[in-house]
Design an enzyme around this catalytic site. Structure first.
Site, PDB file in Angstrom:
ATOM      1  N   LYS A  86      81.421  63.910 -29.274  1.00 35.10           N
ATOM      2  CA  LYS A  86      80.169  63.223 -29.574  1.00 35.10           C
ATOM      3  C   LYS A  86      79.035  64.210 -29.378  1.00 35.10           C
ATOM      4  O   LYS A  86      79.162  65.173 -28.632  1.00 35.10           O
ATOM      5  CB  LYS A  86      79.960  62.042 -28.623  1.00 35.10           C
ATOM      6  CG  LYS A  86      79.044  60.979 -29.184  1.00 35.10           C
ATOM      7  CD  LYS A  86      79.787  60.116 -30.177  1.00 35.10           C
ATOM      8  CE  LYS A  86      78.984  58.942 -30.650  1.00 35.10           C
ATOM      9  NZ  LYS A  86      79.873  57.929 -31.249  1.00 35.10           N
TER      10      LYS A  86
HETATM   11  N1  GLU Z   1      79.793  57.237 -34.853  1.00 40.29           N
HETATM   12  C1  GLU Z   1      80.906  56.477 -35.286  1.00 40.29           C
HETATM   13  C2  GLU Z   1      81.695  55.959 -34.108  1.00 40.29           C
HETATM   14  O1  GLU Z   1      81.194  55.852 -33.012  1.00 40.29           O
HETATM   15  C3  GLU Z   1      81.756  57.221 -36.309  1.00 40.29           C
HETATM   16  C4  GLU Z   1      82.380  58.484 -35.826  1.00 40.29           C
HETATM   17  C5  GLU Z   1      83.063  59.278 -36.937  1.00 40.29           C
HETATM   18  O2  GLU Z   1      83.196  58.788 -38.039  1.00 40.29           O
HETATM   19  O3  GLU Z   1      83.437  60.405 -36.644  1.00 40.29           O
HETATM   20  O4  GLU Z   1      82.825  55.579 -34.243  1.00 40.29           O
END
Ligand code: GLU
Length: 420
Positions: free
Chosen positions: A109
């Site tokens: 993240k």
């Molecule tokens: N931000 C989204 C999540 O928390 C998508 C993450 C992604 O597609 O890599 O799942």
């Protein structure tokens, strides 16, 4: 109990969840300890040229939690409250999420502490490009693949892809997902998280032998997750009785006309009542409404031990990451509320991100039907697997999802062994 207003540390929450699931996993102690730590963390402070000619310094993070099942994967958020522990927790949840839906990714993240609502498009572009440059050594289609998250979108992904491609000297579409379709984005990616939420809600209703017709749904958040979920719920015959944004919420016992309400929100920046039935309420009131399904689809730590006793929903489907604390979980479980946990309910986004990455690497374009059909199959299968663990071990759905996800990551770690 936390004092009112005291900030809840999401990383502590995420680690506590590992302990809870660990009791049902029978893993070597060192393995669990390893999974409680992130693999790699980068903190960057970087200058951005603002429109008024000044230079402002921002702080950003990229954290990779685990890569034993594949490249690190997870979104980048722009929000004033972003901090290292939040990003660590979100990275960890990405690892479990990818494992729950069984796609070959690890968890990561990123985030920048900023308020994009008070920045111009040009300032957001400058911030995005410089942040991408700062963390570029961690990124790559085989290494770490960002995606949109809170207050980032396909345009931000396009700037990340462009900046990374300039650094490389050639176009690298597979370095991010959630891109605009024109740059190699997947059809169906924008709606994927919201659709996934509704697919799991349908499965929860099926399990509880209820039908969607006339079901009353309250949704916290009206962005890419909450807004899409609201439209899908309505399309399937449910009544969306409440919707919220960061400033207020709107309620109608008869059910809202979702499209109309969202159009008005886009125009005025907050919810404005139009009919006799509609009433303005607060986010807190929304969470405590008498409804069949509650969908927290905003940010972490919204359902805590403080408000959990007053939650009246029969089912909670978590569109957000980490909306419920472990203390609240206990209260909700005692009340018999059926929870579809975040790492299952909102996994539709990363699932279609995986499809996008696969299409980019193979230089293929799938039709929207193909994407949707594959998404539905994966979400239904994952729900079934989690439910089976929950029923056989007599544990709540969240613990079952963690047992499935952590179990898969632990097995990959065991098989790879510890080097040297
Ligand atoms: N931000 C989204 C999540 O928390 C998508 C993450 C992604 O597609 O890599 O799942």
């Amino acid at each position: 109990m936390k004092a009112p207003g005291e900030k809840i540390n999401s990383f502590e929450v995420a680690r506590k969840q590992i302990d809870i699931a660990g009791e049902h996993l029978n893993l070597a102690h060192g393995l669990l300890e390893k999974l409680k730590h992130t693999k790699r963390e980068l903190i960057v402070h970087f200058p951005v040229k603002m429109d008024d000619g000044t230079v402002q310094v921002f702080t950003g993070y990229r954290v990779q939690h685990d890569v034993s099942r594949g490249p690190a994967k997870g979104g980048i958020r722009y929000h004033p409250d972003v901090d290292l522990d939040e990003v660590r927790a979100l990275a960890m949840w990405m690892t479990w999420k990818s494992a729950v839906v069984n796609i070959p990714f690890g968890g990561a993240k990123g985030g920048v502490q900023c308020n994009p609502k008070q920045m111009s498009l040009c300032e957001i572009e400058n911030l995005t490009r410089r942040f991408t440059w700062e963390i570029s050594s961690m990124l790559g289609p085989e290494q770490d693949i960002p995606a949109p998250d809170v207050y980032t979108n396909p345009q931000v992904m396009a700037w990340i892809m462009d900046t990374y491609s300039i650094l490389k000297g050639y176009s690298v579409p597979g370095v991010v997902t959630g891109k605009p379709i024109e740059l190699g984005g997947s059809l169906g990616r924008l709606e994927a998280t919201g659709r996934g939420v509704v697919i799991t809600a349908v499965e929860a209703l099926r399990h509880l032998e209820k039908s969607m017709e006339g079901i009353r749904v309250a949704i916290q958040g009206c962005g890419n997750v909450g807004g899409v979920a609201a439209e899908q719920f309505q399309r399937l015959g449910a009544k969306v009785i409440a919707l919220s944004c960061s400033s207020n919420a709107i309620y109608s016992e008869k059910g809202l006309d979702v499209k109309r309400v969202l159009d008005r929100k886009a125009r005025y920046g907050c919810f404005v009542c139009e009919t006799q039935e509609e009433r303005e309420i607060t986010n807190q009131e929304l969470l405590e409404l008498d409804c069949d399904i509650l969908v927290p689809a905003a940010i972490e730590n919204q359902i805590t031990e403080e408000n959990a006793p007053r939650i009246k929903a029969r089912i909670i489907v978590e569109g957000a990451n980490g909306p419920t604390t472990p203390e609240a979980d206990e209260i909700l479980n005692d009340k018999g509320i059926f929870i579809v946990p975040d790492i299952l309910a909102n996994a539709g986004g990363v699932t279609v991100s995986y499809f996008e990455w696969v299409q980019n690497l193979q230089e293929l374009i799938w039709s929207e039907e193909e994407v949707l059909e594959r998404l539905t199959r994966i979400m239904q299968r994952s729900f079934k697997e989690v439910l089976e663990i929950s029923l056989s071990k007599k544990i709540p759905m969240r613990t079952a999802a963690l047992v499935l996800g952590i179990g898969r990551v632990a097995e990959a770690t065991r098989l790879r062994g510890i080097y040297p």
